[in-house]
Design an enzyme around this catalytic site. Structure first.
Site, PDB file in Angstrom:
ATOM      1  N   CYS A 268       2.435  65.119 -58.468  1.00 47.56           N
ATOM      2  CA  CYS A 268       3.172  65.825 -58.898  1.00 47.56           C
ATOM      3  C   CYS A 268       2.157  67.215 -59.024  1.00 47.56           C
ATOM      4  CB  CYS A 268       4.287  66.455 -59.385  1.00 47.56           C
ATOM      5  SG  CYS A 268       5.348  67.625 -59.807  1.00 47.56           S
TER       6      CYS A 268
ATOM      7  N   THR B 242       2.276  67.859 -52.143  1.00 48.74           N
ATOM      8  CA  THR B 242       2.143  69.441 -51.522  1.00 48.74           C
ATOM      9  C   THR B 242       0.718  69.724 -52.391  1.00 48.74           C
ATOM     10  OG1 THR B 242       3.136  70.235 -53.450  1.00 48.74           O
ATOM     11  CG2 THR B 242       4.172  69.846 -51.896  1.00 48.74           C
TER      12      THR B 242
ATOM     13  N   GLY C 213      10.172  66.926 -45.629  1.00 56.28           N
ATOM     14  CA  GLY C 213      10.921  67.533 -46.617  1.00 56.28           C
ATOM     15  C   GLY C 213      11.084  69.212 -46.566  1.00 56.28           C
TER      16      GLY C 213
ATOM     17  N   ALA D 219       7.648  75.044 -57.534  1.00 58.29           N
ATOM     18  CA  ALA D 219       7.194  74.532 -59.354  1.00 58.29           C
ATOM     19  C   ALA D 219       8.455  73.688 -59.356  1.00 58.29           C
ATOM     20  CB  ALA D 219       6.485  75.594 -59.779  1.00 58.29           C
ATOM     21  N   ILE D 220       9.652  73.341 -59.256  1.00 64.74           N
ATOM     22  CA  ILE D 220      10.419  72.550 -59.777  1.00 64.74           C
ATOM     23  C   ILE D 220      10.210  72.129 -61.115  1.00 64.74           C
ATOM     24  CG2 ILE D 220      13.157  71.357 -59.436  1.00 64.74           C
ATOM     25  CD1 ILE D 220      12.290  73.418 -57.092  1.00 64.74           C
ATOM     26  N   GLY D 221       9.491  71.416 -61.216  1.00 66.05           N
ATOM     27  CA  GLY D 221       9.261  70.951 -62.633  1.00 66.05           C
ATOM     28  C   GLY D 221      10.093  69.716 -63.162  1.00 66.05           C
ATOM     29  N   LEU D 222      10.731  68.610 -61.171  1.00 67.89           N
ATOM     30  CA  LEU D 222      10.835  67.898 -61.698  1.00 67.89           C
ATOM     31  C   LEU D 222      12.272  67.449 -61.831  1.00 67.89           C
ATOM     32  CD1 LEU D 222       7.647  65.547 -61.781  1.00 67.89           C
ATOM     33  CD2 LEU D 222       9.183  65.693 -60.193  1.00 67.89           C
TER      34      LEU D 222
END
Ligand SMILES: Cc1cc2nc3c(=O)[nH]c(=O)nc-3n(C[C@H](O)[C@H](O)[C@H](O)COP(=O)(O)O)c2cc1C
Length: 303
Positions: A131, A194, A266, A71-74
Site C-alpha cells: 500500500c 497501485t 478494481g 489515498a484512502i489510508g486503509l
C-alpha cells in the site's frame, strides 16, 4: 460447447477467474442489490487491520486521465467487526471470500492471520505488502525481498488458509520479491497494487489529495501490470493473479495470456457495479466462441 469457467489457484478452486479487488468492492455486501456476488470467482475484502482505522482526511480520491488516484489510508472496520458483522452474511450467501490484510509490523500481520484462521468461510488470505498511502508498514514490506519473505512466512506459520501475497509495482525488480515470497511459502502472488502519482490543482496550486500523493489505478496501469504479471509468472511456479485496469473481458483475457490464472477487477467497479459480473460472462462467451476453457488461455502469449 459450454465451457467450464472454473480455475484453480493452488488448492483452491474458484468458480471463474474474475475476482473483485480489495478496496473497490467494500465488504461485498454493498453490491448485493446489483447481482449475486456468490457467482464471482471471489471477493477480496477492503484491507483489514487489527483495529479499525479512519484513514486519511478527504479529499482522498481524484480522477485522472485513464484512471484515478486514491489515498484512502486503509480506512476499515477492523478484523473483529469484519468477523462478527460482515462474515456471517457472506458465509450465509456462499460468497468466496478472500480476506485482505494490512499491518505495520510482522507480529500484527501474524495476529491478523491467526484471528482469521479461527473463522469458517474464508477461502484465502491476501497479504497487502504494497500500500503506497500510509506512513508506516505499506511499501517497506513490499520493496525488500527479506521483509516480504519474513511477512509471508510469519503469516504462513499461523494459518492453514492459502496465503496470497499482493506485490507492489514500486519494487524495482518485482520478480525478485515474487520469488522471495514463493520461497517463504506464498500459495499465490497478486500483481499489482497501485503506483504512486501526484495531481495538482492549477487554481489553488495545491495537491488534489490531502495526502499529496495517491495510488494510481485504472486503465492507465494496465500495460505496466501486464508486463509485471508476465515477469512474475516466468519467475515462479505458484499461480499469479493479475490486477490493474481490467475493465472488460478482453482486458482479463490479456492478463491470462500473459500468465495470470485469474484477475481482479478494481476501479471499474466504481463506474459500473456490474463490471466484474459482466467480465466473467464475457470470458465465458469468448471461450465458448473458440470452444476452449479459460484455463487454456493461461500464459499462452509468452510460451
Ligand atoms: C479506492 C481504492 C482503495 C484500495 N484499497 C486497497 C486495500 O485496502 N488493500 C489493497 O491491497 N489494495 C487496495 N487497492 C488497490 C486495488 O485493490 C488494486 O490493486 C488497484 O486499484 C489496481 O487495480 P484497478 O486498476 O483495477 O483498480 C485500492 C484501490 C482503490 C482504487
Amino acid at each position: 460447447m459450454r465451457c467450464d469457467p472454473s480455475v484453480k489457484v493452488g488448492a483452491l478452486t474458484l468458480k471463474n477467474p474474475v475476482l473483485t479487488a480489495s478496496g473497490t468492492f467494500g465488504y461485498g455486501l454493498e453490491f448485493e442489490p446489483y447481482f449475486d456476488i456468490s457467482a464471482l470467482g471471489a471477493i477480496c475484502t477492503k484491507g483489514l487491520s487489527l483495529l479499525p482505522r479512519i484513514g486519511n482526511a478527504p479529499p482522498r480520491i481524484c480522477e485522472t486521465a485513464s484512471g484515478m488516484l486514491n489515498a484512502i489510508g486503509l480506512a476499515n472496520i477492523g478484523v473483529e467487526a469484519f468477523c462478527t458483522d460482515k462474515l456471517p452474511s457472506l458465509r450465509e450467501r456462499n460468497v468466496t471470500v478472500v480476506a485482505n490484510i494490512f499491518a505495520t509490523s510482522i507480529e500484527d500481520f501474524a495476529a491478523l492471520a491467526r484471528r482469521l484462521d479461527r473463522e469458517q468461510g474464508i477461502a484465502a488470505i491476501e497479504v497487502n505488502i504494497s500500500c503506497p498511502n500510509v506512513d508506516k508498514g505499506g511499501l517497506e514490506f513490499g520493496v525488500d525481498p527479506q521483509m516480504a519473505a519474513a511477512v509471508t512466512s510469519a503469516v504462513k506459520k499461523v494459518t492453514k488458509l492459502p496465503v496470497w501475497v499482493k506485490l507492489s509495482p514500486e519494487a524495482g525488480r518485482i520478480a525478485v520479491i515474487a520469488r522471495a515470497c514463493e520461497e517463504a511459502g506464498a500459495d499465490a502472488l497478486c500483481a499489482i497494487n497501485t503506483i504512486r502519482g501526484l495531481a495538482i490543482d492549477v487554481q489553488t496550486w495545491k495537491p488534489r489529495l490531502s495526502n499529496r500523493t495517491g495510488g494510481l489505478s485504472g486503465p492507465a496501469l494496465k500495460p505496466i501490470a501486464i508486463r509485471m504479471v508476465w515477469e512474475v509468472a516466468k519467475a515462479v511456479k505458484v499461480p499469479v493473479i493479475g490486477i490493474g485496469g481490467v475493465t472488460c473481458a478482453e482486458d482479463a483475457i490479456e492478463f491470462m495470456l500473459a500468465g495470470a490464472t485469474a484477475v481482479q477487477v478494481g476501479s471499474a467497479n466504481f463506474r459500473d457495479p456490474l463490471a466484474a459480473h459482466k467480465i466473467a460472462q464475457g470470458i465465458v462467451d469468448y471461450c465458448e466462441r473458440r470452444a476452449i476453457d479459460p484455463r487454456e488461455l493461461i500464459g499462452k502469449a509468452l510460451l
